[in-house]
Scaffold this motif. Structure first.
Motif, PDB file in Angstrom:
ATOM      1  N   ARG A  50       0.823  -1.222   0.000  1.00  0.00           N
ATOM      2  CA  ARG A  50       0.000   0.000   0.000  1.00  0.00           C
ATOM      3  C   ARG A  50       0.850   1.262   0.000  1.00  0.00           C
ATOM      4  O   ARG A  50       0.341   2.353  -0.181  1.00  0.00           O
ATOM      5  CB  ARG A  50      -0.938   0.006   1.195  1.00  0.00           C
ATOM      6  N   ASN A  51       2.142   1.116   0.247  1.00  0.00           N
ATOM      7  CA  ASN A  51       3.077   2.248   0.275  1.00  0.00           C
ATOM      8  C   ASN A  51       2.711   3.318   1.302  1.00  0.00           C
ATOM      9  O   ASN A  51       2.993   4.499   1.093  1.00  0.00           O
ATOM     10  CB  ASN A  51       3.212   2.864  -1.122  1.00  0.00           C
ATOM     11  N   MET A  87      16.333  -3.457  -3.157  1.00  0.00           N
ATOM     12  CA  MET A  87      15.164  -2.996  -2.415  1.00  0.00           C
ATOM     13  C   MET A  87      15.293  -1.500  -2.103  1.00  0.00           C
ATOM     14  O   MET A  87      14.336  -0.737  -2.256  1.00  0.00           O
ATOM     15  CB  MET A  87      14.999  -3.788  -1.122  1.00  0.00           C
ATOM     16  N   ALA A  88      16.479  -1.062  -1.681  1.00  0.00           N
ATOM     17  CA  ALA A  88      16.689   0.351  -1.349  1.00  0.00           C
ATOM     18  C   ALA A  88      16.536   1.227  -2.593  1.00  0.00           C
ATOM     19  O   ALA A  88      15.928   2.300  -2.532  1.00  0.00           O
ATOM     20  CB  ALA A  88      18.066   0.542  -0.718  1.00  0.00           C
ATOM     21  N   ARG A  89      17.064   0.768  -3.725  1.00  0.00           N
ATOM     22  CA  ARG A  89      16.937   1.532  -4.972  1.00  0.00           C
ATOM     23  C   ARG A  89      15.470   1.651  -5.389  1.00  0.00           C
ATOM     24  O   ARG A  89      15.014   2.727  -5.786  1.00  0.00           O
ATOM     25  CB  ARG A  89      17.741   0.888  -6.088  1.00  0.00           C
ATOM     26  N   ALA A  90      14.729   0.553  -5.311  1.00  0.00           N
ATOM     27  CA  ALA A  90      13.309   0.585  -5.692  1.00  0.00           C
ATOM     28  C   ALA A  90      12.534   1.517  -4.762  1.00  0.00           C
ATOM     29  O   ALA A  90      11.686   2.300  -5.220  1.00  0.00           O
ATOM     30  CB  ALA A  90      12.721  -0.823  -5.657  1.00  0.00           C
ATOM     31  N   GLU A  93      13.377   5.159  -5.679  1.00  0.00           N
ATOM     32  CA  GLU A  93      12.706   5.570  -6.917  1.00  0.00           C
ATOM     33  C   GLU A  93      11.224   5.848  -6.668  1.00  0.00           C
ATOM     34  O   GLU A  93      10.678   6.827  -7.174  1.00  0.00           O
ATOM     35  CB  GLU A  93      12.882   4.517  -8.003  1.00  0.00           C
ATOM     36  N   HIS A  94      10.594   4.979  -5.892  1.00  0.00           N
ATOM     37  CA  HIS A  94       9.181   5.182  -5.592  1.00  0.00           C
ATOM     38  C   HIS A  94       8.992   6.465  -4.771  1.00  0.00           C
ATOM     39  O   HIS A  94       8.064   7.251  -5.025  1.00  0.00           O
ATOM     40  CB  HIS A  94       8.604   3.971  -4.858  1.00  0.00           C
ATOM     41  N   LEU A  95       9.865   6.692  -3.799  1.00  0.00           N
ATOM     42  CA  LEU A  95       9.794   7.907  -2.992  1.00  0.00           C
ATOM     43  C   LEU A  95      10.014   9.145  -3.856  1.00  0.00           C
ATOM     44  O   LEU A  95       9.288  10.139  -3.729  1.00  0.00           O
ATOM     45  CB  LEU A  95      10.817   7.852  -1.852  1.00  0.00           C
ATOM     46  N   GLU A 162      24.161   9.610  -4.704  1.00  0.00           N
ATOM     47  CA  GLU A 162      23.777   9.410  -6.101  1.00  0.00           C
ATOM     48  C   GLU A 162      22.338   9.875  -6.288  1.00  0.00           C
ATOM     49  O   GLU A 162      21.436   9.391  -5.612  1.00  0.00           O
ATOM     50  CB  GLU A 162      23.885   7.912  -6.417  1.00  0.00           C
ATOM     51  N   PRO A 163      22.115  10.843  -7.199  1.00  0.00           N
ATOM     52  CA  PRO A 163      20.747  11.308  -7.403  1.00  0.00           C
ATOM     53  C   PRO A 163      19.849  10.193  -7.932  1.00  0.00           C
ATOM     54  O   PRO A 163      20.279   9.361  -8.728  1.00  0.00           O
ATOM     55  CB  PRO A 163      20.873  12.422  -8.435  1.00  0.00           C
ATOM     56  N   VAL A 164      18.621  10.203  -7.482  1.00  0.00           N
ATOM     57  CA  VAL A 164      17.642   9.206  -7.917  1.00  0.00           C
ATOM     58  C   VAL A 164      16.647   9.897  -8.836  1.00  0.00           C
ATOM     59  O   VAL A 164      15.989  10.852  -8.427  1.00  0.00           O
ATOM     60  CB  VAL A 164      16.898   8.593  -6.708  1.00  0.00           C
ATOM     61  N   GLY A 165      16.565   9.400 -10.056  1.00  0.00           N
ATOM     62  CA  GLY A 165      15.564   9.913 -10.983  1.00  0.00           C
ATOM     63  C   GLY A 165      14.230   9.270 -10.674  1.00  0.00           C
ATOM     64  O   GLY A 165      14.144   8.060 -10.468  1.00  0.00           O
ATOM     65  N   ALA A 166      13.217  10.070 -10.634  1.00  0.00           N
ATOM     66  CA  ALA A 166      11.880   9.564 -10.308  1.00  0.00           C
ATOM     67  C   ALA A 166      11.215   9.018 -11.554  1.00  0.00           C
ATOM     68  O   ALA A 166      11.125   9.707 -12.553  1.00  0.00           O
ATOM     69  CB  ALA A 166      11.032  10.684  -9.730  1.00  0.00           C
ATOM     70  N   PRO A 167      10.748   7.773 -11.516  1.00  0.00           N
ATOM     71  CA  PRO A 167       9.987   7.287 -12.663  1.00  0.00           C
ATOM     72  C   PRO A 167       8.665   8.037 -12.734  1.00  0.00           C
ATOM     73  O   PRO A 167       8.033   8.280 -11.717  1.00  0.00           O
ATOM     74  CB  PRO A 167       9.770   5.805 -12.361  1.00  0.00           C
ATOM     75  N   ASP A 168       8.297   8.465 -13.924  1.00  0.00           N
ATOM     76  CA  ASP A 168       6.997   9.110 -14.099  1.00  0.00           C
ATOM     77  C   ASP A 168       5.970   7.990 -14.052  1.00  0.00           C
ATOM     78  O   ASP A 168       5.936   7.128 -14.923  1.00  0.00           O
ATOM     79  CB  ASP A 168       6.951   9.848 -15.429  1.00  0.00           C
TER      80      ASP A 168
END
Length: 183
Positions: A50-51, A87-90, A93-95, A162-168
């Motif tokens: 549910r995030n 898991m941390a990368r995912a 990205e979600h955040l 390292e910058p995290v690009g947000a998935p649209d």
């Protein structure tokens, strides 16, 4: 071009959060706008379905006016990503996507988190806390270690992680800035 408003400690002003992501809990820490004192904030239950954990972080970032969130990236002693790094990368990205969708202008960066949990347990023992009680706060203390490391990197290099690009979430494309600074 104007230079950023720096604190007397050489850190661009702004509240920062740090997150220690585990499979069960998410520890959160915060620092003041001058980047002086990272402190524990809260522990969230991990909720990949549910995030709700990500939603709480977005609310905290908004309420505190955060400018950056650092997510701990698990690394091995040899400097390679540990198995839990996926898991941390995912999560990061979600955040990043949730923060972008909320129009908060709050960057997400991955920061090496080696030894933060070990250091947190050591500090809790030194403070006299019974090891059975560590579970309640160890993730918050690990997040404090992540934030302390990020602030040290900022003072030394000008930025951290390292910058995290947000998935649209609508198009599936990656939103990103063009920089890639690791640390």
């Amino acid at each position: 071009m104007t230079s950023p408003d720096l604190s007397e400690h050489g850190v661009p002003r702004g509240v920062r959060l740090a997150v220690d992501v585990g499979s069960v809990r998410v520890g959160v820490a915060v620092c003041d706008a001058d980047g002086i004192l990272p402190v524990p904030l809260k522990t969230l239950n991990r909720d990949p379905k549910r995030n709700s954990d990500v939603k709480v972080l977005v609310k905290e970032a908004h309420a505190l006016g955060a400018v950056e969130v650092y997510v701990g990236l698990p690394m091995t002693l040899a400097g390679r990503e540990a198995q839990s790094a996926t898991m941390a990368r995912a999560f990061a990205e979600h955040l990043a996507a949730a923060l972008a969708d909320a129009d908060l202008g709050c960057a997400v960066r991955l920061v090496d988190e080696r030894f933060t949990t070990v250091e947190a347990h050591r500090n809790l023992r030194a403070a006299g806390m019974d090891s059975r009680e560590h579970r309640r706060v160890v993730d918050q203390m690990a997040a404090v270690g992540i934030l302390r490391h990020a602030l040290d990197l900022i003072r030394g290099r000008g930025e951290a992680g390292e910058p995290v690009g947000a998935p649209d979430l609508r198009s599936g494309e990656i939103r990103s800035d063009d920089s890639d600074v690791r640390g």
